[in-house]
Design a protein around this motif. Structure first.
Motif, short mmCIF file in Angstrom:
data_model
loop_
_atom_site.label_atom_id
_atom_site.label_comp_id
_atom_site.label_asym_id
_atom_site.label_seq_id
_atom_site.Cartn_x
_atom_site.Cartn_y
_atom_site.Cartn_z
N VAL A 2 0.85 -1.18 0.00
CA VAL A 2 0.00 0.00 0.00
C VAL A 2 0.88 1.24 0.00
O VAL A 2 1.84 1.32 0.78
CB VAL A 2 -0.92 0.04 1.24
CG1 VAL A 2 -1.87 1.22 1.16
CG2 VAL A 2 -1.67 -1.27 1.41
N ILE A 3 0.60 2.18 -0.88
CA ILE A 3 1.29 3.46 -0.86
C ILE A 3 0.46 4.38 0.04
O ILE A 3 -0.63 4.83 -0.32
CB ILE A 3 1.41 4.06 -2.27
CG1 ILE A 3 2.15 3.10 -3.19
CG2 ILE A 3 2.13 5.42 -2.22
CD1 ILE A 3 2.22 3.55 -4.64
N THR A 30 4.22 -0.18 2.09
CA THR A 30 4.37 -1.35 2.94
C THR A 30 3.17 -2.28 2.77
O THR A 30 2.23 -1.97 2.04
CB THR A 30 4.52 -0.93 4.41
OG1 THR A 30 4.82 -2.08 5.22
CG2 THR A 30 3.25 -0.27 4.93
N THR A 31 3.21 -3.41 3.43
CA THR A 31 2.15 -4.40 3.32
C THR A 31 0.93 -4.00 4.17
O THR A 31 1.07 -3.27 5.16
CB THR A 31 2.66 -5.78 3.75
OG1 THR A 31 3.29 -5.68 5.03
CG2 THR A 31 3.66 -6.31 2.74
N PRO A 32 -0.26 -4.46 3.80
CA PRO A 32 -1.49 -4.05 4.49
C PRO A 32 -1.52 -4.22 6.01
O PRO A 32 -2.08 -3.35 6.70
CB PRO A 32 -2.56 -4.91 3.81
CG PRO A 32 -2.06 -5.10 2.43
CD PRO A 32 -0.56 -5.27 2.60
N PRO A 33 -0.94 -5.30 6.58
CA PRO A 33 -1.03 -5.42 8.05
C PRO A 33 -0.50 -4.22 8.81
O PRO A 33 -0.95 -3.94 9.92
CB PRO A 33 -0.19 -6.68 8.33
CG PRO A 33 -0.29 -7.48 7.10
CD PRO A 33 -0.30 -6.49 5.98
N HIS A 65 -7.58 -4.23 -2.70
CA HIS A 65 -7.53 -5.04 -1.49
C HIS A 65 -8.90 -5.05 -0.83
O HIS A 65 -9.52 -3.98 -0.68
CB HIS A 65 -6.49 -4.48 -0.52
CG HIS A 65 -6.17 -5.39 0.61
ND1 HIS A 65 -6.95 -5.49 1.72
CD2 HIS A 65 -5.15 -6.28 0.78
CE1 HIS A 65 -6.43 -6.37 2.56
NE2 HIS A 65 -5.34 -6.87 2.00
N PRO A 66 -9.41 -6.22 -0.41
CA PRO A 66 -10.76 -6.28 0.18
C PRO A 66 -10.91 -5.46 1.45
O PRO A 66 -12.02 -5.01 1.76
CB PRO A 66 -10.95 -7.78 0.45
CG PRO A 66 -9.58 -8.37 0.44
CD PRO A 66 -8.81 -7.55 -0.54
N GLY A 67 -9.82 -5.25 2.18
CA GLY A 67 -9.90 -4.45 3.39
C GLY A 67 -9.87 -2.95 3.14
O GLY A 67 -10.16 -2.15 4.03
N MET A 68 -9.52 -2.57 1.91
CA MET A 68 -9.45 -1.15 1.53
C MET A 68 -10.06 -1.00 0.14
O MET A 68 -9.37 -0.61 -0.82
CB MET A 68 -8.00 -0.66 1.56
CG MET A 68 -7.36 -0.70 2.93
SD MET A 68 -5.57 -0.38 2.88
CE MET A 68 -4.99 -1.95 2.20
#
Length: 325
Positions: free
Chosen positions: A129-130, A206-209, A231-234
Protein backbone atom coordinates in the motif's frame (compact mmCIF):
# COMPACT_ATOMS: atom_id res chain seq x y z
CA UNK A 1 40.42 -57.34 1.24
CA UNK A 2 40.93 -53.93 2.82
CA UNK A 3 38.96 -52.32 0.01
CA UNK A 4 36.06 -54.73 0.57
CA UNK A 5 36.15 -54.00 4.29
CA UNK A 6 36.16 -50.25 3.55
CA UNK A 7 33.15 -50.60 1.25
CA UNK A 8 31.32 -52.67 3.84
CA UNK A 9 32.11 -50.11 6.53
CA UNK A 10 30.93 -47.26 4.30
CA UNK A 11 27.69 -49.06 3.44
CA UNK A 12 27.13 -49.80 7.10
CA UNK A 13 27.68 -46.14 8.01
CA UNK A 14 25.25 -44.96 5.30
CA UNK A 15 22.67 -47.53 6.41
CA UNK A 16 23.05 -46.53 10.04
CA UNK A 17 22.65 -42.87 9.11
CA UNK A 18 19.47 -43.61 7.14
CA UNK A 19 18.05 -45.64 10.01
CA UNK A 20 18.84 -42.82 12.43
CA UNK A 21 17.13 -40.29 10.14
CA UNK A 22 14.07 -42.51 9.81
CA UNK A 23 13.92 -43.02 13.56
CA UNK A 24 14.16 -39.27 14.16
CA UNK A 25 11.46 -38.62 11.57
CA UNK A 26 9.14 -41.20 13.12
CA UNK A 27 9.48 -39.54 16.53
CA UNK A 28 9.34 -36.00 15.15
CA UNK A 29 8.37 -33.79 16.81
CA UNK A 30 8.83 -34.71 20.44
CA UNK A 31 9.51 -31.18 21.74
CA UNK A 32 8.62 -27.57 20.84
CA UNK A 33 9.41 -26.15 17.39
CA UNK A 34 10.78 -22.62 17.05
CA UNK A 35 9.88 -20.27 14.19
CA UNK A 36 12.68 -17.71 13.89
CA UNK A 37 11.39 -14.37 12.55
CA UNK A 38 13.88 -11.88 11.04
CA UNK A 39 11.67 -8.90 11.99
CA UNK A 40 10.34 -7.43 15.24
CA UNK A 41 6.67 -7.91 16.20
CA UNK A 42 4.16 -6.31 13.82
CA UNK A 43 3.93 -6.31 10.04
CA UNK A 44 3.63 -9.00 7.41
CA UNK A 45 6.44 -11.35 8.47
CA UNK A 46 5.67 -11.52 12.18
CA UNK A 47 1.91 -11.66 11.53
CA UNK A 48 2.41 -14.55 9.10
CA UNK A 49 4.44 -16.46 11.70
CA UNK A 50 1.73 -15.99 14.32
CA UNK A 51 -0.99 -16.97 11.85
CA UNK A 52 0.82 -20.28 11.39
CA UNK A 53 2.11 -21.01 14.89
CA UNK A 54 -1.16 -21.76 16.72
CA UNK A 55 -2.80 -24.04 14.11
CA UNK A 56 0.51 -25.76 13.36
CA UNK A 57 0.90 -26.56 17.06
CA UNK A 58 -2.53 -28.22 17.02
CA UNK A 59 -1.85 -30.15 13.82
CA UNK A 60 1.66 -31.32 14.68
CA UNK A 61 1.04 -31.97 18.37
CA UNK A 62 3.78 -29.85 19.92
CA UNK A 63 4.11 -26.18 20.96
CA UNK A 64 5.29 -23.84 18.19
CA UNK A 65 7.18 -20.82 19.52
CA UNK A 66 7.72 -17.55 17.62
CA UNK A 67 11.20 -16.14 18.24
CA UNK A 68 11.80 -12.63 16.85
CA UNK A 69 15.46 -12.08 15.96
CA UNK A 70 15.59 -8.74 14.07
CA UNK A 71 18.78 -7.03 13.06
CA UNK A 72 21.37 -6.66 10.31
CA UNK A 73 18.74 -6.48 7.55
CA UNK A 74 17.49 -9.93 8.42
CA UNK A 75 20.93 -11.51 8.48
CA UNK A 76 20.88 -12.19 12.23
CA UNK A 77 17.98 -14.62 11.85
CA UNK A 78 19.17 -16.13 8.57
CA UNK A 79 22.66 -16.87 9.93
CA UNK A 80 21.17 -18.30 13.12
CA UNK A 81 18.96 -20.78 11.25
CA UNK A 82 21.62 -21.60 8.64
CA UNK A 83 23.90 -22.75 11.47
CA UNK A 84 21.18 -24.48 13.50
CA UNK A 85 21.02 -28.25 13.86
CA UNK A 86 19.06 -29.61 10.87
CA UNK A 87 16.56 -31.56 12.93
CA UNK A 88 13.33 -29.68 12.15
CA UNK A 89 13.09 -27.88 15.48
CA UNK A 90 14.55 -24.55 14.36
CA UNK A 91 12.84 -23.08 11.29
CA UNK A 92 13.09 -19.78 9.43
CA UNK A 93 10.16 -17.54 8.59
CA UNK A 94 11.70 -16.14 5.42
CA UNK A 95 10.85 -12.73 3.98
CA UNK A 96 11.28 -12.18 0.25
CA UNK A 97 12.90 -8.80 0.82
CA UNK A 98 15.77 -10.51 2.63
CA UNK A 99 15.93 -13.87 0.88
CA UNK A 100 16.06 -12.54 -2.69
CA UNK A 101 17.46 -9.05 -2.11
CA UNK A 102 20.30 -9.47 0.38
CA UNK A 103 22.39 -11.61 -2.00
CA UNK A 104 22.38 -8.69 -4.46
CA UNK A 105 22.92 -6.04 -1.79
CA UNK A 106 25.79 -7.62 0.14
CA UNK A 107 29.13 -8.84 -1.19
CA UNK A 108 30.07 -11.00 1.81
CA UNK A 109 26.82 -12.62 2.86
CA UNK A 110 27.27 -15.24 5.59
CA UNK A 111 24.51 -17.46 4.20
CA UNK A 112 23.53 -18.76 0.78
CA UNK A 113 19.87 -18.32 -0.26
CA UNK A 114 19.71 -21.79 -1.84
CA UNK A 115 22.48 -23.96 -0.40
CA UNK A 116 21.89 -23.17 3.30
CA UNK A 117 18.13 -23.75 3.45
CA UNK A 118 15.56 -26.41 2.55
CA UNK A 119 12.12 -25.08 1.54
CA UNK A 120 9.06 -26.30 3.42
CA UNK A 121 6.55 -24.13 1.62
CA UNK A 122 5.18 -20.71 0.77
CA UNK A 123 2.89 -19.34 3.49
CA UNK A 124 1.55 -15.91 2.59
CA UNK A 125 1.79 -13.15 0.01
CA UNK A 126 0.84 -9.54 0.22
CA UNK A 127 0.43 -6.59 -2.05
CA UNK A 128 1.77 -3.26 -0.81
CA UNK A 129 0.00 0.00 0.00
CA UNK A 130 1.29 3.46 -0.86
CA UNK A 131 0.26 5.38 2.26
CA UNK A 132 0.94 8.97 3.31
CA UNK A 133 0.40 11.03 6.43
CA UNK A 134 -2.63 13.39 6.24
CA UNK A 135 -0.29 16.38 6.48
CA UNK A 136 0.87 15.69 2.90
CA UNK A 137 -1.40 17.88 0.71
CA UNK A 138 -2.33 15.17 -1.81
CA UNK A 139 -5.36 12.96 -2.36
CA UNK A 140 -4.23 10.55 -5.06
CA UNK A 141 -1.10 9.01 -6.55
CA UNK A 142 -0.71 11.51 -9.39
CA UNK A 143 -0.86 14.38 -6.89
CA UNK A 144 1.78 12.68 -4.72
CA UNK A 145 4.14 12.33 -7.68
CA UNK A 146 3.55 15.95 -8.71
CA UNK A 147 4.05 17.23 -5.14
CA UNK A 148 7.25 15.20 -4.66
CA UNK A 149 8.64 16.49 -7.96
CA UNK A 150 7.85 20.08 -6.97
CA UNK A 151 9.44 19.59 -3.55
CA UNK A 152 12.53 17.39 -4.07
CA UNK A 153 13.91 15.96 -0.83
CA UNK A 154 11.09 17.40 1.28
CA UNK A 155 9.30 14.08 1.82
CA UNK A 156 10.78 11.28 3.89
CA UNK A 157 9.82 7.66 3.33
CA UNK A 158 9.97 4.82 5.83
CA UNK A 159 11.09 1.25 5.25
CA UNK A 160 11.31 -1.87 7.40
CA UNK A 161 15.08 -1.70 6.99
CA UNK A 162 17.82 -1.53 4.41
CA UNK A 163 17.23 -4.18 1.77
CA UNK A 164 13.60 -4.77 2.69
CA UNK A 165 10.86 -4.91 0.06
CA UNK A 166 9.62 -1.51 1.23
CA UNK A 167 13.10 -0.06 0.72
CA UNK A 168 13.73 -1.64 -2.68
CA UNK A 169 10.16 -1.07 -3.82
CA UNK A 170 10.20 2.62 -2.92
CA UNK A 171 13.54 3.11 -4.64
CA UNK A 172 12.08 1.50 -7.77
CA UNK A 173 9.05 3.80 -7.37
CA UNK A 174 11.42 6.79 -7.22
CA UNK A 175 13.28 5.62 -10.30
CA UNK A 176 10.10 5.02 -12.30
CA UNK A 177 8.51 8.36 -11.40
CA UNK A 178 11.57 10.63 -11.11
CA UNK A 179 10.73 11.79 -7.58
CA UNK A 180 13.25 12.51 -4.83
CA UNK A 181 12.40 11.30 -1.31
CA UNK A 182 14.71 10.69 1.66
CA UNK A 183 15.00 7.13 3.01
CA UNK A 184 14.50 6.57 6.75
CA UNK A 185 15.12 2.88 7.59
CA UNK A 186 13.66 1.18 10.66
CA UNK A 187 14.01 -2.25 12.24
CA UNK A 188 10.68 -3.59 11.08
CA UNK A 189 7.18 -2.27 10.41
CA UNK A 190 6.27 -1.72 14.06
CA UNK A 191 8.77 1.07 14.76
CA UNK A 192 8.26 2.56 11.29
CA UNK A 193 4.50 2.94 11.55
CA UNK A 194 4.79 4.84 14.84
CA UNK A 195 6.79 7.63 13.18
CA UNK A 196 4.58 7.61 10.09
CA UNK A 197 1.47 8.04 12.26
CA UNK A 198 3.21 10.87 14.11
CA UNK A 199 4.01 12.60 10.81
CA UNK A 200 7.76 12.49 11.39
CA UNK A 201 8.00 10.41 8.20
CA UNK A 202 5.41 11.15 5.55
CA UNK A 203 5.38 8.20 3.10
CA UNK A 204 5.31 4.43 3.66
CA UNK A 205 5.03 1.79 0.94
CA UNK A 206 4.37 -1.35 2.94
CA UNK A 207 2.15 -4.40 3.32
CA UNK A 208 -1.49 -4.05 4.49
CA UNK A 209 -1.03 -5.42 8.05
CA UNK A 210 1.05 -2.37 8.92
CA UNK A 211 -1.32 0.32 7.65
CA UNK A 212 -4.77 -1.11 6.84
CA UNK A 213 -6.48 -0.17 10.10
CA UNK A 214 -4.96 3.31 9.95
CA UNK A 215 -6.19 3.84 6.38
CA UNK A 216 -9.62 2.60 7.42
CA UNK A 217 -9.71 5.03 10.36
CA UNK A 218 -8.40 7.98 8.33
CA UNK A 219 -5.16 8.31 10.26
CA UNK A 220 -3.33 7.69 6.99
CA UNK A 221 -4.26 8.25 3.35
CA UNK A 222 -4.14 5.15 1.18
CA UNK A 223 -3.28 6.33 -2.34
CA UNK A 224 -2.85 3.00 -4.15
CA UNK A 225 -2.24 -0.71 -3.74
CA UNK A 226 0.55 -2.22 -5.80
CA UNK A 227 -1.21 -5.42 -6.88
CA UNK A 228 -3.39 -6.37 -9.82
CA UNK A 229 -6.64 -5.94 -7.88
CA UNK A 230 -7.98 -3.81 -5.04
CA UNK A 231 -7.53 -5.04 -1.49
CA UNK A 232 -10.76 -6.28 0.18
CA UNK A 233 -9.90 -4.45 3.39
CA UNK A 234 -9.45 -1.15 1.53
CA UNK A 235 -11.96 -1.31 -1.34
CA UNK A 236 -11.83 2.45 -1.97
CA UNK A 237 -8.06 2.46 -2.55
CA UNK A 238 -7.32 2.06 -6.29
CA UNK A 239 -4.60 -0.09 -7.79
CA UNK A 240 -1.52 1.59 -9.22
CA UNK A 241 -2.87 0.79 -12.69
CA UNK A 242 -6.15 2.54 -11.88
CA UNK A 243 -4.19 5.42 -10.37
CA UNK A 244 -2.20 5.92 -13.56
CA UNK A 245 1.05 4.08 -12.79
CA UNK A 246 0.58 0.66 -14.39
CA UNK A 247 4.35 0.05 -14.56
CA UNK A 248 4.70 -0.16 -10.77
CA UNK A 249 3.60 -3.35 -9.03
CA UNK A 250 5.08 -4.85 -5.88
CA UNK A 251 4.32 -8.07 -4.00
CA UNK A 252 6.02 -9.55 -0.93
CA UNK A 253 5.99 -13.17 0.22
CA UNK A 254 6.71 -15.12 3.39
CA UNK A 255 7.87 -18.74 3.31
CA UNK A 256 9.02 -21.41 5.75
CA UNK A 257 12.50 -22.92 5.52
CA UNK A 258 14.53 -25.47 7.46
CA UNK A 259 18.34 -25.62 7.67
CA UNK A 260 19.92 -27.47 4.76
CA UNK A 261 20.45 -31.13 5.53
CA UNK A 262 17.18 -31.59 7.39
CA UNK A 263 16.06 -35.19 6.71
CA UNK A 264 13.52 -35.60 3.92
CA UNK A 265 10.92 -37.37 6.10
CA UNK A 266 10.97 -34.43 8.55
CA UNK A 267 10.56 -31.94 5.69
CA UNK A 268 7.61 -33.98 4.44
CA UNK A 269 6.03 -34.06 7.91
CA UNK A 270 6.41 -30.30 8.26
CA UNK A 271 5.16 -29.60 4.74
CA UNK A 272 2.04 -31.73 5.20
CA UNK A 273 1.36 -30.13 8.59
CA UNK A 274 1.79 -26.59 7.23
CA UNK A 275 -0.52 -27.32 4.29
CA UNK A 276 -3.18 -28.69 6.65
CA UNK A 277 -2.81 -25.71 9.01
CA UNK A 278 -3.21 -23.10 6.26
CA UNK A 279 -6.30 -24.86 4.93
CA UNK A 280 -8.21 -24.42 8.21
CA UNK A 281 -11.14 -21.97 7.72
CA UNK A 282 -10.34 -19.98 10.85
CA UNK A 283 -6.78 -19.36 9.62
CA UNK A 284 -8.08 -17.91 6.36
CA UNK A 285 -10.48 -15.68 8.31
CA UNK A 286 -7.62 -14.39 10.45
CA UNK A 287 -5.49 -13.82 7.36
CA UNK A 288 -8.28 -11.88 5.64
CA UNK A 289 -8.80 -9.67 8.68
CA UNK A 290 -5.06 -8.96 8.81
CA UNK A 291 -4.92 -8.14 5.11
CA UNK A 292 -2.76 -11.15 4.22
CA UNK A 293 -3.42 -13.68 1.47
CA UNK A 294 -2.66 -17.30 2.37
CA UNK A 295 -1.01 -18.97 -0.62
CA UNK A 296 0.52 -22.39 -0.08
CA UNK A 297 3.22 -23.73 -2.41
CA UNK A 298 5.01 -27.06 -1.89
CA UNK A 299 8.82 -27.24 -1.51
CA UNK A 300 9.44 -27.84 -5.22
CA UNK A 301 7.27 -24.90 -6.29
CA UNK A 302 8.81 -22.68 -3.60
CA UNK A 303 12.29 -23.61 -4.80
CA UNK A 304 11.31 -22.69 -8.37
CA UNK A 305 9.86 -19.35 -7.21
CA UNK A 306 13.03 -18.47 -5.32
CA UNK A 307 15.27 -19.33 -8.28
CA UNK A 308 13.07 -17.18 -10.53
CA UNK A 309 13.05 -14.17 -8.21
CA UNK A 310 16.77 -14.10 -7.33
CA UNK A 311 17.89 -12.89 -10.80
CA UNK A 312 14.85 -10.58 -11.13
CA UNK A 313 15.59 -8.72 -7.88
CA UNK A 314 19.31 -8.70 -8.61
CA UNK A 315 18.61 -6.89 -11.89
CA UNK A 316 16.14 -4.49 -10.24
CA UNK A 317 18.56 -3.61 -7.45
CA UNK A 318 21.52 -3.07 -9.75
CA UNK A 319 19.55 -1.03 -12.31
CA UNK A 320 18.14 1.21 -9.58
CA UNK A 321 21.60 1.50 -7.99
CA UNK A 322 20.26 0.51 -4.57
CA UNK A 323 22.82 0.14 -1.80
CA UNK A 324 22.70 -0.40 1.95
CA UNK A 325 24.49 2.89 2.66
Amino acid sequence: MKRIQFIKSSLFAVGASLLTSLACAQNFPDRPITLVVPNPPGGLVDTSARLLSEPLARVIGQPVVVDNKPGASGNTAYQYVAKAKPDGYTLLISYSGYHVANPALMDKLQWDPIKDFSPIGLLTVSTNVIAVHPSVPVNNLKELIAYAKANPGKLNYASQGNGSVSHIGTEIFKQSTGVDMVHVPYKGSGPAILDVLAGQVQVFITTPPSVMQHVQSGKLKGLAVTGKSRHPGMPNVPTTTEAGLASFQLEAWVALYAPAGTPGPIITKLTDSVKTSLALPEVKERGDSAGIELRYLNPQAMDALLKKELPYWNKAIKSANITLD
